[in-house]
Design a protein around this motif. Structure first.
Motif, PDB file in Angstrom:
ATOM      1  N   ASN A 292       7.711   2.553   4.247  1.00  0.00           N
ATOM      2  CA  ASN A 292       7.175   1.662   3.214  1.00  0.00           C
ATOM      3  C   ASN A 292       8.175   1.313   2.120  1.00  0.00           C
ATOM      4  N   ALA A 293       9.453   1.601   2.337  1.00  0.00           N
ATOM      5  CA  ALA A 293      10.462   1.346   1.301  1.00  0.00           C
ATOM      6  C   ALA A 293      10.465  -0.108   0.843  1.00  0.00           C
ATOM      7  N   SER A 294      10.316  -1.030   1.776  1.00  0.00           N
ATOM      8  CA  SER A 294      10.346  -2.454   1.420  1.00  0.00           C
ATOM      9  C   SER A 294       8.989  -2.961   0.957  1.00  0.00           C
ATOM     10  N   ASN A 295       7.978  -2.103   0.949  1.00  0.00           N
ATOM     11  CA  ASN A 295       6.616  -2.503   0.569  1.00  0.00           C
ATOM     12  C   ASN A 295       6.239  -2.082  -0.843  1.00  0.00           C
ATOM     13  N   LEU A 296       7.119  -1.370  -1.535  1.00  0.00           N
ATOM     14  CA  LEU A 296       6.751  -0.814  -2.841  1.00  0.00           C
ATOM     15  C   LEU A 296       6.611  -1.888  -3.908  1.00  0.00           C
ATOM     16  N   VAL A 297       7.503  -2.863  -3.913  1.00  0.00           N
ATOM     17  CA  VAL A 297       7.434  -3.929  -4.919  1.00  0.00           C
ATOM     18  C   VAL A 297       6.149  -4.749  -4.764  1.00  0.00           C
ATOM     19  N   PRO A 298       5.790  -5.195  -3.547  1.00  0.00           N
ATOM     20  CA  PRO A 298       4.505  -5.900  -3.396  1.00  0.00           C
ATOM     21  C   PRO A 298       3.306  -5.052  -3.819  1.00  0.00           C
ATOM     22  N   LEU A 299       3.386  -3.745  -3.615  1.00  0.00           N
ATOM     23  CA  LEU A 299       2.288  -2.868  -4.011  1.00  0.00           C
ATOM     24  C   LEU A 299       2.128  -2.840  -5.523  1.00  0.00           C
ATOM     25  N   VAL A 300       3.238  -2.798  -6.242  1.00  0.00           N
ATOM     26  CA  VAL A 300       3.179  -2.833  -7.709  1.00  0.00           C
ATOM     27  C   VAL A 300       2.576  -4.155  -8.175  1.00  0.00           C
ATOM     28  N   LYS A 301       2.974  -5.250  -7.545  1.00  0.00           N
ATOM     29  CA  LYS A 301       2.433  -6.564  -7.907  1.00  0.00           C
ATOM     30  C   LYS A 301       0.920  -6.598  -7.682  1.00  0.00           C
ATOM     31  N   PHE A 302       0.465  -6.007  -6.592  1.00  0.00           N
ATOM     32  CA  PHE A 302      -0.963  -5.939  -6.296  1.00  0.00           C
ATOM     33  C   PHE A 302      -1.709  -5.187  -7.396  1.00  0.00           C
ATOM     34  N   VAL A 303      -1.202  -4.025  -7.781  1.00  0.00           N
ATOM     35  CA  VAL A 303      -1.847  -3.214  -8.818  1.00  0.00           C
ATOM     36  C   VAL A 303      -1.963  -3.993 -10.120  1.00  0.00           C
ATOM     37  N   LYS A 304      -0.898  -4.689 -10.481  1.00  0.00           N
ATOM     38  CA  LYS A 304      -0.906  -5.454 -11.736  1.00  0.00           C
ATOM     39  C   LYS A 304      -1.846  -6.650 -11.647  1.00  0.00           C
TER      40      LYS A 304
ATOM     41  N   LEU B  42      -6.730   2.189   8.084  1.00  0.00           N
ATOM     42  CA  LEU B  42      -6.880   2.920   6.825  1.00  0.00           C
ATOM     43  C   LEU B  42      -6.564   2.016   5.638  1.00  0.00           C
ATOM     44  N   GLY B  43      -5.556   1.170   5.785  1.00  0.00           N
ATOM     45  CA  GLY B  43      -5.169   0.294   4.685  1.00  0.00           C
ATOM     46  C   GLY B  43      -6.291  -0.643   4.268  1.00  0.00           C
ATOM     47  N   LYS B  44      -6.926  -1.276   5.255  1.00  0.00           N
ATOM     48  CA  LYS B  44      -8.029  -2.186   4.947  1.00  0.00           C
ATOM     49  C   LYS B  44      -9.176  -1.445   4.262  1.00  0.00           C
ATOM     50  N   ASP B  45      -9.495  -0.262   4.773  1.00  0.00           N
ATOM     51  CA  ASP B  45     -10.590   0.526   4.202  1.00  0.00           C
ATOM     52  C   ASP B  45     -10.283   0.939   2.765  1.00  0.00           C
ATOM     53  N   THR B  46      -9.033   1.314   2.526  1.00  0.00           N
ATOM     54  CA  THR B  46      -8.654   1.771   1.189  1.00  0.00           C
ATOM     55  C   THR B  46      -8.704   0.630   0.183  1.00  0.00           C
ATOM     56  N   ILE B  47      -8.198  -0.524   0.556  1.00  0.00           N
ATOM     57  CA  ILE B  47      -8.236  -1.674  -0.353  1.00  0.00           C
ATOM     58  C   ILE B  47      -9.684  -2.053  -0.673  1.00  0.00           C
ATOM     59  N   ALA B  48     -10.544  -2.047   0.336  1.00  0.00           N
ATOM     60  CA  ALA B  48     -11.963  -2.365   0.107  1.00  0.00           C
ATOM     61  C   ALA B  48     -12.596  -1.361  -0.850  1.00  0.00           C
ATOM     62  N   SER B  49     -12.227  -0.084  -0.721  1.00  0.00           N
ATOM     63  CA  SER B  49     -12.777   0.953  -1.603  1.00  0.00           C
ATOM     64  C   SER B  49     -12.286   0.781  -3.030  1.00  0.00           C
ATOM     65  N   ILE B  50     -11.043   0.370  -3.179  1.00  0.00           N
ATOM     66  CA  ILE B  50     -10.505   0.128  -4.526  1.00  0.00           C
ATOM     67  C   ILE B  50     -11.307  -0.983  -5.212  1.00  0.00           C
ATOM     68  N   PHE B  51     -11.589  -2.046  -4.489  1.00  0.00           N
ATOM     69  CA  PHE B  51     -12.366  -3.143  -5.063  1.00  0.00           C
ATOM     70  C   PHE B  51     -13.788  -2.700  -5.396  1.00  0.00           C
ATOM     71  N   ARG B  52     -14.399  -1.889  -4.536  1.00  0.00           N
ATOM     72  CA  ARG B  52     -15.750  -1.384  -4.819  1.00  0.00           C
ATOM     73  C   ARG B  52     -15.746  -0.517  -6.071  1.00  0.00           C
TER      74      ARG B  52
ATOM     75  N   ALA C 237      -0.990   2.677   8.718  1.00  0.00           N
ATOM     76  CA  ALA C 237      -1.429   3.468   9.873  1.00  0.00           C
ATOM     77  C   ALA C 237      -0.299   4.355  10.386  1.00  0.00           C
ATOM     78  N   GLU C 238       0.928   3.847  10.354  1.00  0.00           N
ATOM     79  CA  GLU C 238       2.079   4.642  10.788  1.00  0.00           C
ATOM     80  C   GLU C 238       2.281   5.849   9.883  1.00  0.00           C
ATOM     81  N   ILE C 239       2.117   5.652   8.583  1.00  0.00           N
ATOM     82  CA  ILE C 239       2.350   6.734   7.630  1.00  0.00           C
ATOM     83  C   ILE C 239       1.234   7.773   7.684  1.00  0.00           C
TER      84      ILE C 239
END
Length: 206
Positions: A81-93, A47-57, A39-41
């Motif tokens: 989001n500098a410290s959030n990039l690694v968790p994001l990659v893990k999520f994608v994988k 927005l984050g929750k909505d985007t993740i739900a859309s990815i799953f759909r 939301a800050e970015i």
């Protein structure tokens, strides 16, 4: 042909339509798994929750329709989001998505406004401590070597620390290939030739 979207209004019916259109990929913008940071970015609540739900759909629609369309996540790299990039990659994988690409924050392009060479001094998204990317870059390159679906070349990721320390002179134009979905070591960005972008005001852009 691909589609670039933030996915926030992507419902089940629309996902089925996209999955059966013969698109090469759906490129969904997601900068972090942390809803407050997202939301800050992007300056939009939840927005984050909505985007993740859309990815799953979209993923479910591709499976349901036996589609060959790929799902890529695109993340803008910035201070929050500098410290959030690694968790994001893990999520994608872990979720079986097809890839993630990173685009370091830059002056807005495709507009008539000239923000000048020192545009980065006027955005709260620019990192206050660029050194945070030193460790992040090493970890991302190692994750890619271990099979993480990071689409950026190692040379591009490795250039981030210099870019964030000195965006004017640090690495010149080496970040130019960050926006491409078909990133090659030649550094040429192909997204403008292969993808449609739907702007907030309703314009279709190449």
């Amino acid at each position: 042909t691909g589609v670039v979207t933030n996915g926030t209004t992507l419902n089940a019916r629309q996902s089925d339509r996209l999955a059966t259109m013969g698109l090469s990929n759906i490129n969904i913008s997601m900068d972090t798994l942390e809803n407050d940071v997202f939301a800050e970015i992007r300056q939009k609540k939840d927005l984050g929750k909505d985007t993740i739900a859309s990815i799953f759909r979209m993923r479910d629609a591709i499976i349901r329709n036996r589609s060959n369309t790929k799902i890529y996540v695109k993340s803008v790299v910035c201070g929050p989001n500098a410290s959030n990039l690694v968790p994001l990659v893990k999520f994608v994988k872990e979720e079986g998505l097809d890839g993630i690409m990173f685009q370091p924050i830059e002056a807005v392009f495709g507009r008539t406004v000239d923000y000048g060479d020192e545009w980065f001094k006027n955005t709260p998204l620019w990192p206050e401590q660029p050194s945070i990317f030193d460790e992040v870059v090493e970890e991302l390159i190692e994750m890619k070597a271990q099979g993480a679906p990071i689409m950026n070349p190692d040379s591009h990721i490795g250039a981030w620390p210099a870019y964030f320390r000195d965006p004017i002179h640090g690495i010149g134009g080496q970040l130019g290939n960050a926006t491409g979905l078909e990133i090659q070591d030649t550094g040429e960005c192909t997204v403008g030739h292969t993808h449609l972008q739907l702007a907030a005001e309703g314009d279709i852009r190449l």
